[in-house]
Structures are given as C-alpha cells and as structure tokens.
Motif scaffolding. Sequence first.
Motif, PDB file in Angstrom:
ATOM      1  N   ILE A 132     -14.388  -1.133   6.803  1.00  0.00           N
ATOM      2  CA  ILE A 132     -14.324  -1.422   5.367  1.00  0.00           C
ATOM      3  C   ILE A 132     -12.997  -2.120   5.044  1.00  0.00           C
ATOM      4  N   PRO A 133     -12.930  -2.833   3.900  1.00  0.00           N
ATOM      5  CA  PRO A 133     -11.672  -3.466   3.497  1.00  0.00           C
ATOM      6  C   PRO A 133     -10.603  -2.419   3.193  1.00  0.00           C
ATOM      7  N   ILE A 134      -9.348  -2.768   3.521  1.00  0.00           N
ATOM      8  CA  ILE A 134      -8.250  -1.829   3.311  1.00  0.00           C
ATOM      9  C   ILE A 134      -6.957  -2.611   3.068  1.00  0.00           C
ATOM     10  N   THR A 135      -6.104  -2.075   2.178  1.00  0.00           N
ATOM     11  CA  THR A 135      -4.853  -2.748   1.812  1.00  0.00           C
ATOM     12  C   THR A 135      -3.763  -1.709   1.604  1.00  0.00           C
ATOM     13  N   MET A 136      -2.536  -2.036   2.010  1.00  0.00           N
ATOM     14  CA  MET A 136      -1.370  -1.192   1.733  1.00  0.00           C
ATOM     15  C   MET A 136      -0.327  -2.038   1.012  1.00  0.00           C
ATOM     16  N   THR A 137       0.065  -1.594  -0.191  1.00  0.00           N
ATOM     17  CA  THR A 137       0.946  -2.376  -1.056  1.00  0.00           C
ATOM     18  C   THR A 137       2.157  -1.546  -1.468  1.00  0.00           C
ATOM     19  N   PRO A 138       3.378  -2.056  -1.290  1.00  0.00           N
ATOM     20  CA  PRO A 138       4.554  -1.348  -1.808  1.00  0.00           C
ATOM     21  C   PRO A 138       4.482  -1.240  -3.336  1.00  0.00           C
ATOM     22  N   THR A 139       4.872  -0.093  -3.871  1.00  0.00           N
ATOM     23  CA  THR A 139       4.757   0.125  -5.321  1.00  0.00           C
ATOM     24  C   THR A 139       6.094   0.091  -6.046  1.00  0.00           C
ATOM     25  N   ASP A 140       7.200   0.294  -5.335  1.00  0.00           N
ATOM     26  CA  ASP A 140       8.496   0.419  -5.999  1.00  0.00           C
ATOM     27  C   ASP A 140       9.469  -0.676  -5.585  1.00  0.00           C
ATOM     28  N   ALA A 141       8.973  -1.714  -4.921  1.00  0.00           N
ATOM     29  CA  ALA A 141       9.852  -2.771  -4.417  1.00  0.00           C
ATOM     30  C   ALA A 141       9.582  -4.072  -5.156  1.00  0.00           C
ATOM     31  N   SER A 142      10.608  -4.882  -5.292  1.00  0.00           N
ATOM     32  CA  SER A 142      10.482  -6.150  -6.014  1.00  0.00           C
ATOM     33  C   SER A 142      10.103  -7.308  -5.102  1.00  0.00           C
ATOM     34  N   GLY A 143       9.919  -7.038  -3.819  1.00  0.00           N
ATOM     35  CA  GLY A 143       9.622  -8.113  -2.870  1.00  0.00           C
ATOM     36  C   GLY A 143      10.913  -8.618  -2.274  1.00  0.00           C
ATOM     37  N   GLY A 144      10.797  -9.577  -1.384  1.00  0.00           N
ATOM     38  CA  GLY A 144      12.057 -10.048  -0.825  1.00  0.00           C
ATOM     39  C   GLY A 144      11.944 -11.049   0.280  1.00  0.00           C
ATOM     40  N   GLY A 145      11.857 -12.286  -0.044  1.00  0.00           N
ATOM     41  CA  GLY A 145      12.197 -13.286   0.935  1.00  0.00           C
ATOM     42  C   GLY A 145      11.078 -13.998   1.638  1.00  0.00           C
ATOM     43  N   ASP A 146      10.185 -13.281   2.263  1.00  0.00           N
ATOM     44  CA  ASP A 146       9.137 -13.972   2.998  1.00  0.00           C
ATOM     45  C   ASP A 146       7.817 -13.208   2.901  1.00  0.00           C
ATOM     46  N   HIS A 147       6.804 -13.759   3.515  1.00  0.00           N
ATOM     47  CA  HIS A 147       5.447 -13.223   3.394  1.00  0.00           C
ATOM     48  C   HIS A 147       5.327 -11.801   3.925  1.00  0.00           C
ATOM     49  N   TYR A 148       6.168 -11.416   4.868  1.00  0.00           N
ATOM     50  CA  TYR A 148       6.037 -10.121   5.531  1.00  0.00           C
ATOM     51  C   TYR A 148       7.043  -9.091   5.030  1.00  0.00           C
ATOM     52  N   ARG A 149       7.754  -9.405   3.938  1.00  0.00           N
ATOM     53  CA  ARG A 149       8.744  -8.474   3.408  1.00  0.00           C
ATOM     54  C   ARG A 149       8.277  -7.935   2.064  1.00  0.00           C
ATOM     55  N   CYS A 150       7.941  -6.653   2.034  1.00  0.00           N
ATOM     56  CA  CYS A 150       7.535  -5.958   0.806  1.00  0.00           C
ATOM     57  C   CYS A 150       6.320  -6.612   0.152  1.00  0.00           C
ATOM     58  N   ARG A 151       5.408  -7.111   0.957  1.00  0.00           N
ATOM     59  CA  ARG A 151       4.165  -7.699   0.479  1.00  0.00           C
ATOM     60  C   ARG A 151       2.981  -6.847   0.948  1.00  0.00           C
ATOM     61  N   PRO A 152       1.806  -7.029   0.359  1.00  0.00           N
ATOM     62  CA  PRO A 152       0.645  -6.253   0.792  1.00  0.00           C
ATOM     63  C   PRO A 152       0.209  -6.614   2.211  1.00  0.00           C
ATOM     64  N   ALA A 153      -0.027  -5.602   3.025  1.00  0.00           N
ATOM     65  CA  ALA A 153      -0.728  -5.773   4.299  1.00  0.00           C
ATOM     66  C   ALA A 153      -2.200  -5.532   3.993  1.00  0.00           C
ATOM     67  N   THR A 154      -3.044  -6.509   4.284  1.00  0.00           N
ATOM     68  CA  THR A 154      -4.383  -6.432   3.714  1.00  0.00           C
ATOM     69  C   THR A 154      -5.462  -7.017   4.614  1.00  0.00           C
ATOM     70  N   CYS A 155      -6.647  -6.474   4.486  1.00  0.00           N
ATOM     71  CA  CYS A 155      -7.881  -7.079   4.989  1.00  0.00           C
ATOM     72  C   CYS A 155      -8.957  -6.766   3.951  1.00  0.00           C
ATOM     73  N   THR A 156      -9.230  -7.736   3.096  1.00  0.00           N
ATOM     74  CA  THR A 156     -10.175  -7.512   1.995  1.00  0.00           C
ATOM     75  C   THR A 156     -11.519  -8.203   2.214  1.00  0.00           C
ATOM     76  N   ALA A 157     -11.667  -8.934   3.296  1.00  0.00           N
ATOM     77  CA  ALA A 157     -12.920  -9.650   3.548  1.00  0.00           C
ATOM     78  C   ALA A 157     -14.031  -8.693   3.954  1.00  0.00           C
ATOM     79  N   ASN A 158     -15.272  -9.101   3.709  1.00  0.00           N
ATOM     80  CA  ASN A 158     -16.434  -8.358   4.188  1.00  0.00           C
ATOM     81  C   ASN A 158     -16.760  -8.844   5.602  1.00  0.00           C
ATOM     82  N   VAL A 159     -16.039  -8.317   6.565  1.00  0.00           N
ATOM     83  CA  VAL A 159     -16.189  -8.741   7.956  1.00  0.00           C
ATOM     84  C   VAL A 159     -17.588  -8.409   8.477  1.00  0.00           C
ATOM     85  N   ASN A 160     -18.143  -7.293   8.029  1.00  0.00           N
ATOM     86  CA  ASN A 160     -19.465  -6.882   8.516  1.00  0.00           C
ATOM     87  C   ASN A 160     -20.531  -7.944   8.247  1.00  0.00           C
TER      88      ASN A 160
END
Length: 246
Positions: A132-160
């Motif tokens: 199933i689709p799953i995402t982990m998102t920081p809630t208390d951070a303002s982000g920072g710098g690049d795509h992999y810093r304090c951004r959502p790690a995600t897979c939202t596609a319907n792979v099935n």
Amino acid sequence: MITVAHSLLVLAVASLSEGRTFQFQNKYGETIWVGSLGNPGHQSINGGGWEMAAGSTMTVNVDDSWQGRIWGRTGCKFDASGRGSCQTGDCGGVLKCNGAGGKPPSSLLEVTLRGSGGNDYYDVSLVDGYNIPITMTPTDASGGGDHYRCRPATCTANVNAKCPSELQVVANGAVVACKSACLAFNTDQYCCRGAYNTPQTCKSSTWPKNYPSFFKGLCPDAYSYAYDDKSSTFTCANTGYRITFG
C-alpha cells in the motif's frame, strides 16, 4: 531560589528532549492494521500492532532514539484474542506483532532517530516489495537545503495496478501486493548476495530484467533494491513525524 514555574519549565523541556511524536493517518480508504518492529534494544510501538479505520488518526510518543520499521497490513481478520491473519504484511497471525516482522511483500518505513540534535534517518523501502502507499513527513521542521533534507519520504503510487504478472500477489481475484525480484525469484543476482554482494557487482541495470526501474519509475524516492541508497535516504533533526497510509 527555584520557583514552581521554573520547575515546570524544566520538566517541560525534559519531556520534549526525551521523546518524539508520531502522528499516524489512514487515508487508504479502508481499514488497515499497522505493524511495528523495533530494532534490537528498542521496543515495538504500541505492542507492535493496532487497527486503524479508514480516515482515522492516532498519535503516539516514541523514545528520542527509537529505531525500527513500520508497515501497513491489509485484509486482516482477528478474533477477540487478537489471533487471525492478514492478506498482506502478516506478522505471525497476531494483531500485536510484538517482536515479529511483517511477511513480505509490504511497503516499509525504516526509521532511525538520533536523539536531540542528531540527524534522524528515514526511508521508504520496497526492497521486499509493495502492498500500500506510505509516506513519512517531518512535522516540526522547516526543511533545509535539498530534496533529501527534512522532506517527505514517500511512495504514493498504486504500484499494484501496474505490477508485472510474475510479481503479483493475488487474493480473491485482486492484486493485493507486488513482490520484489528477489522475493519472486530468489537468485543471488536479484538479491544482491554471494558474488553480487557489493554496489559494484549488484547493479540493476545489468540484471536479466531491471525490475527496480519499474518500482523507481512509480516511486522515485523509495528504495528499489539493496544498493539504492543515494536516491532514497532522508535526514532531519529535532522533529516529530507524520506517517500516512494511502
């Protein structure tokens, strides 16, 4: 003299430094059963498993240095004692996984918290497949710098919906999960083991069929096979996280 107000402030700061908040959301459209497994020395969250109705939310506090994995289970049926089974992500036929991992294929969140001031690491792994689709998102951070810093790690596609037939897990006539090549074929090359157990010798571009490119095309921020680190690992610090299914 230490005042009551000062004492309360000290307690509040201590509380913030001793734990993190995980907010769970079920946006999958049907009931799921969350699974959790702590790494050695770390407890599983909430006994390792719980039910979440469609649209529900749940907040839990975890240790500031918690490490482990989280996944969603589908198609579960449990009796009053918490015994039963799930179509995907089953952890030994119990509601409370309590030290057991989920049966692949299932979409995994892998989490390493590093305490106050340290860098957390988190990722979505499809190394063993997807359910199933799953995402982990920081809630208390303002982000920072690049795509992999304090951004959502995600897979939202319907792979099935697009899963190759040779990787499909079918239940009641529907595709409920999609296996990885390693899980489906169990070869050293697809599993990056034996002679293929290094980044230099295990490159999906040289496989008989580049199955990781299928997963990566749908979920570019998720691990697609063992040596997919550079485009899959996220970091952040001093933050809680929101974990969304669906």
